[in-house]
Scaffold this active site. Structure first.
Site, PDB file in Angstrom:
ATOM      1  N   ALA A  18      49.874  55.429  17.107  1.00  0.00           N
ATOM      2  CA  ALA A  18      50.310  54.601  18.221  1.00  0.00           C
ATOM      3  C   ALA A  18      49.163  53.642  18.534  1.00  0.00           C
ATOM      4  O   ALA A  18      48.024  53.876  18.133  1.00  0.00           O
ATOM      5  CB  ALA A  18      50.621  55.476  19.421  1.00  0.00           C
ATOM      6  N   GLU A  70      44.922  63.078  17.817  1.00  0.00           N
ATOM      7  CA  GLU A  70      45.016  62.813  19.260  1.00  0.00           C
ATOM      8  C   GLU A  70      43.994  63.598  20.077  1.00  0.00           C
ATOM      9  O   GLU A  70      43.511  63.130  21.100  1.00  0.00           O
ATOM     10  CB  GLU A  70      46.432  63.142  19.769  1.00  0.00           C
ATOM     11  N   GLU A 117      53.719  61.176  12.642  1.00  0.00           N
ATOM     12  CA  GLU A 117      54.967  61.575  13.304  1.00  0.00           C
ATOM     13  C   GLU A 117      56.137  60.722  12.828  1.00  0.00           C
ATOM     14  O   GLU A 117      57.240  61.227  12.603  1.00  0.00           O
ATOM     15  CB  GLU A 117      54.791  61.461  14.823  1.00  0.00           C
ATOM     16  N   GLY A 147      50.784  58.982  15.644  1.00  0.00           N
ATOM     17  CA  GLY A 147      52.161  58.489  15.617  1.00  0.00           C
ATOM     18  C   GLY A 147      52.603  58.069  14.219  1.00  0.00           C
ATOM     19  O   GLY A 147      53.800  58.094  13.913  1.00  0.00           O
TER      20      GLY A 147
HETATM   21  N1  CO8 Z   1      45.575  51.603  17.617  1.00  0.00           N
HETATM   22  C1  CO8 Z   1      45.077  50.360  17.782  1.00  0.00           C
HETATM   23  N2  CO8 Z   1      44.300  49.758  16.890  1.00  0.00           N
HETATM   24  C2  CO8 Z   1      43.981  50.423  15.767  1.00  0.00           C
HETATM   25  C3  CO8 Z   1      44.439  51.731  15.536  1.00  0.00           C
HETATM   26  C4  CO8 Z   1      45.286  52.323  16.515  1.00  0.00           C
HETATM   27  N3  CO8 Z   1      45.806  53.547  16.358  1.00  0.00           N
HETATM   28  N4  CO8 Z   1      43.954  52.156  14.349  1.00  0.00           N
HETATM   29  C5  CO8 Z   1      43.219  51.149  13.865  1.00  0.00           C
HETATM   30  N5  CO8 Z   1      43.232  50.102  14.706  1.00  0.00           N
HETATM   31  C6  CO8 Z   1      42.538  48.808  14.561  1.00  0.00           C
HETATM   32  C7  CO8 Z   1      41.053  48.955  14.793  1.00  0.00           C
HETATM   33  O1  CO8 Z   1      40.781  48.926  16.168  1.00  0.00           O
HETATM   34  C8  CO8 Z   1      40.529  47.750  14.058  1.00  0.00           C
HETATM   35  O2  CO8 Z   1      40.739  46.606  14.861  1.00  0.00           O
HETATM   36  P1  CO8 Z   1      39.538  45.533  15.084  1.00  0.00           P
HETATM   37  O3  CO8 Z   1      39.305  44.965  13.713  1.00  0.00           O
HETATM   38  O4  CO8 Z   1      40.112  44.571  16.057  1.00  0.00           O
HETATM   39  O5  CO8 Z   1      38.368  46.310  15.581  1.00  0.00           O
HETATM   40  C9  CO8 Z   1      41.460  47.627  12.869  1.00  0.00           C
HETATM   41  O6  CO8 Z   1      42.632  48.364  13.219  1.00  0.00           O
HETATM   42  C10 CO8 Z   1      40.890  48.222  11.601  1.00  0.00           C
HETATM   43  O7  CO8 Z   1      40.493  49.557  11.885  1.00  0.00           O
HETATM   44  P2  CO8 Z   1      39.055  50.150  11.509  1.00  0.00           P
HETATM   45  O8  CO8 Z   1      38.027  49.067  11.513  1.00  0.00           O
HETATM   46  O9  CO8 Z   1      38.804  51.331  12.382  1.00  0.00           O
HETATM   47  O10 CO8 Z   1      39.321  50.603   9.998  1.00  0.00           O
HETATM   48  P3  CO8 Z   1      38.577  51.756   9.181  1.00  0.00           P
HETATM   49  O11 CO8 Z   1      39.065  51.617   7.785  1.00  0.00           O
HETATM   50  O12 CO8 Z   1      37.128  51.733   9.457  1.00  0.00           O
HETATM   51  O13 CO8 Z   1      39.134  53.144   9.813  1.00  0.00           O
HETATM   52  C11 CO8 Z   1      40.847  54.668  10.643  1.00  0.00           C
HETATM   53  C12 CO8 Z   1      40.478  53.532   9.645  1.00  0.00           C
HETATM   54  C13 CO8 Z   1      40.089  55.941  10.284  1.00  0.00           C
HETATM   55  C14 CO8 Z   1      42.340  54.890  10.486  1.00  0.00           C
HETATM   56  C15 CO8 Z   1      40.494  54.239  12.073  1.00  0.00           C
HETATM   57  O14 CO8 Z   1      41.028  52.968  12.331  1.00  0.00           O
HETATM   58  C16 CO8 Z   1      41.040  55.175  13.148  1.00  0.00           C
HETATM   59  O15 CO8 Z   1      40.471  56.232  13.379  1.00  0.00           O
HETATM   60  N6  CO8 Z   1      42.133  54.764  13.831  1.00  0.00           N
HETATM   61  C17 CO8 Z   1      42.713  55.533  14.913  1.00  0.00           C
HETATM   62  C18 CO8 Z   1      43.476  56.716  14.382  1.00  0.00           C
HETATM   63  C19 CO8 Z   1      44.053  57.511  15.529  1.00  0.00           C
HETATM   64  O16 CO8 Z   1      43.335  58.057  16.348  1.00  0.00           O
HETATM   65  N7  CO8 Z   1      45.364  57.570  15.577  1.00  0.00           N
HETATM   66  C20 CO8 Z   1      46.071  58.345  16.584  1.00  0.00           C
HETATM   67  C21 CO8 Z   1      46.406  57.458  17.702  1.00  0.00           C
HETATM   68  S1  CO8 Z   1      47.054  58.374  19.052  1.00  0.00           S
HETATM   69  C22 CO8 Z   1      48.665  58.542  18.681  1.00  0.00           C
HETATM   70  O17 CO8 Z   1      49.161  58.117  17.693  1.00  0.00           O
HETATM   71  C23 CO8 Z   1      49.440  59.273  19.712  1.00  0.00           C
HETATM   72  C24 CO8 Z   1      50.875  59.385  19.293  1.00  0.00           C
HETATM   73  C25 CO8 Z   1      51.630  59.719  20.483  1.00  0.00           C
HETATM   74  C26 CO8 Z   1      53.071  59.449  20.268  1.00  0.00           C
HETATM   75  C27 CO8 Z   1      53.383  58.064  19.979  1.00  0.00           C
HETATM   76  C28 CO8 Z   1      53.018  57.200  21.123  1.00  0.00           C
HETATM   77  C29 CO8 Z   1      53.389  55.756  20.898  1.00  0.00           C
END
Ligand code: CO8
Length: 261
Positions: free
Chosen positions: A67, A134, A114, A111
């Site tokens: 998400a 999460e 999911e 998400g």
């Molecule tokens: N949300 C918003 N932006 C994101 C997300 C995200 N989940 N994941 C990545 N991005 C963005 C980063 O902020 C970055 O943006 P910017 O260039 O502007 O800084 C861009 O995408 C590229 O990401 P990274 O530079 O971090 O790329 P890496 O290759 O270094 O890392 C990862 C990749 C490991 C996937 C890393 O991006 C990461 O950890 N992302 C978050 C993963 C996460 O925690 N996901 C769970 C989110 S919570 C959730 O899903 C709750 C679900 C609840 C039900 C659904 C609700 C809608």
């Protein structure tokens, strides 16, 4: 088909619809506008007469990284609760009668994992990265992760993933039954998904939809009720033309020409 800001919609083979999540700058983070478009696109494929099976995929690098954390960060309880935040996600499972194959490469986190689990068949690459991180954000899965992951791979493994936030590879996902298959490359994954979608699209649409419905009932019903449900649907298919066409073709050693009725 209309054009979307965060999706690409195509028909890679006759009868097969493909939706590609296309928000590369955010690794396909599932913002509300993206989910709204996804529901729209899947709704259209679902009601299209020419489509029989659907592939849902992302990029080689990310199926979806979850998400949209930036969107969620400032949300209050009252806003989330009164606006039913993420409830529209469940339309995916309740409104689409045609089978959806998730083709997962790269990250399928939170998400994203999911969303993949809401699909009917999950294929991935061996290097795909599944997780429910999460807990690291001070919250828990909110779109079915604690339920669907547990059903797919059992309580102990699901607890480990959800409580530690550690991801698992596509190889493990396939070994544990989260994915039906793990492919050695992105190209092999997309080819495999397309082949399976084409196979499904070659059958009677009525039977395919009934089969998906019956399998999904197994997730909600106790065994006895589920078996009875299946038998009722099985009986009802004697009222379809395709059952007559399919069985007659078998007897005559011919290829069935489905009417999809
Ligand atoms: N949300 C918003 N932006 C994101 C997300 C995200 N989940 N994941 C990545 N991005 C963005 C980063 O902020 C970055 O943006 P910017 O260039 O502007 O800084 C861009 O995408 C590229 O990401 P990274 O530079 O971090 O790329 P890496 O290759 O270094 O890392 C990862 C990749 C490991 C996937 C890393 O991006 C990461 O950890 N992302 C978050 C993963 C996460 O925690 N996901 C769970 C989110 S919570 C959730 O899903 C709750 C679900 C609840 C039900 C659904 C609700 C809608």
């Amino acid at each position: 088909t209309r054009s979307y800001e965060y999706l690409l919609v195509s028909e890679p083979k006759p009868g097969v619809g493909q939706v590609t999540l296309n928000r590369p700058k955010a690794l396909n983070a599932l913002s509300t506008p993206l989910i709204t478009e996804l529901n729209q696109a899947l709704g259209e494929l679902n009601s299209s007469d020419s489509i029989s099976a659907i592939i849902l995929t992302g990029s080689e690098k990310a199926f979806a990284a979850g998400a949209d954390i930036k969107e969620m960060a400032p949300l209050t309880f009252s806003e989330a609760y009164t606006k039913s935040f993420i409830e529209s996600w469940s339309q995916l499972t309740t409104q689409v009668k045609k089978p959806i194959i998730a083709a997962v490469s790269g990250h399928a986190l939170g998400g994203g994992c999911e969303l993949a689990m809401m699909c009917d068949i999950l294929y991935c690459t061996e290097t795909a990265n599944f997780g429910q991180p999460e807990i690291k954000l001070g919250t828990i899965p909110g779109a079915g992760g604690s339920q669907r992951l547990t059903r797919a791979i059992g309580k102990s493994r699901a607890m480990e993933i959800i409580l530690t936030g550690k991801s698992v590879s596509g190889v493990d996902a396939a070994q544990w039954g989260l994915a039906a298959r793990a492919f050695p490359s992105y190209e092999a994954l997309m080819e495999g998904a397309l082949k399976t979608a084409e196979t499904i699209a070659s059958y009677s649409k009525v039977a395919v939809i009934a089969a998906k419905e019956a399998v999904n009932k197994s997730q909600d019903l106790p065994l006895r009720d589920g078996v009875e449900y299946e038998r009722r649907v099985f009986h009802s298919l004697f009222g379809s033309q395709d059952q007559k066409i399919g069985m007659k073709a078998f007897a005559e050693k011919k290829k069935p020409e489905w009417k999809h009725e």
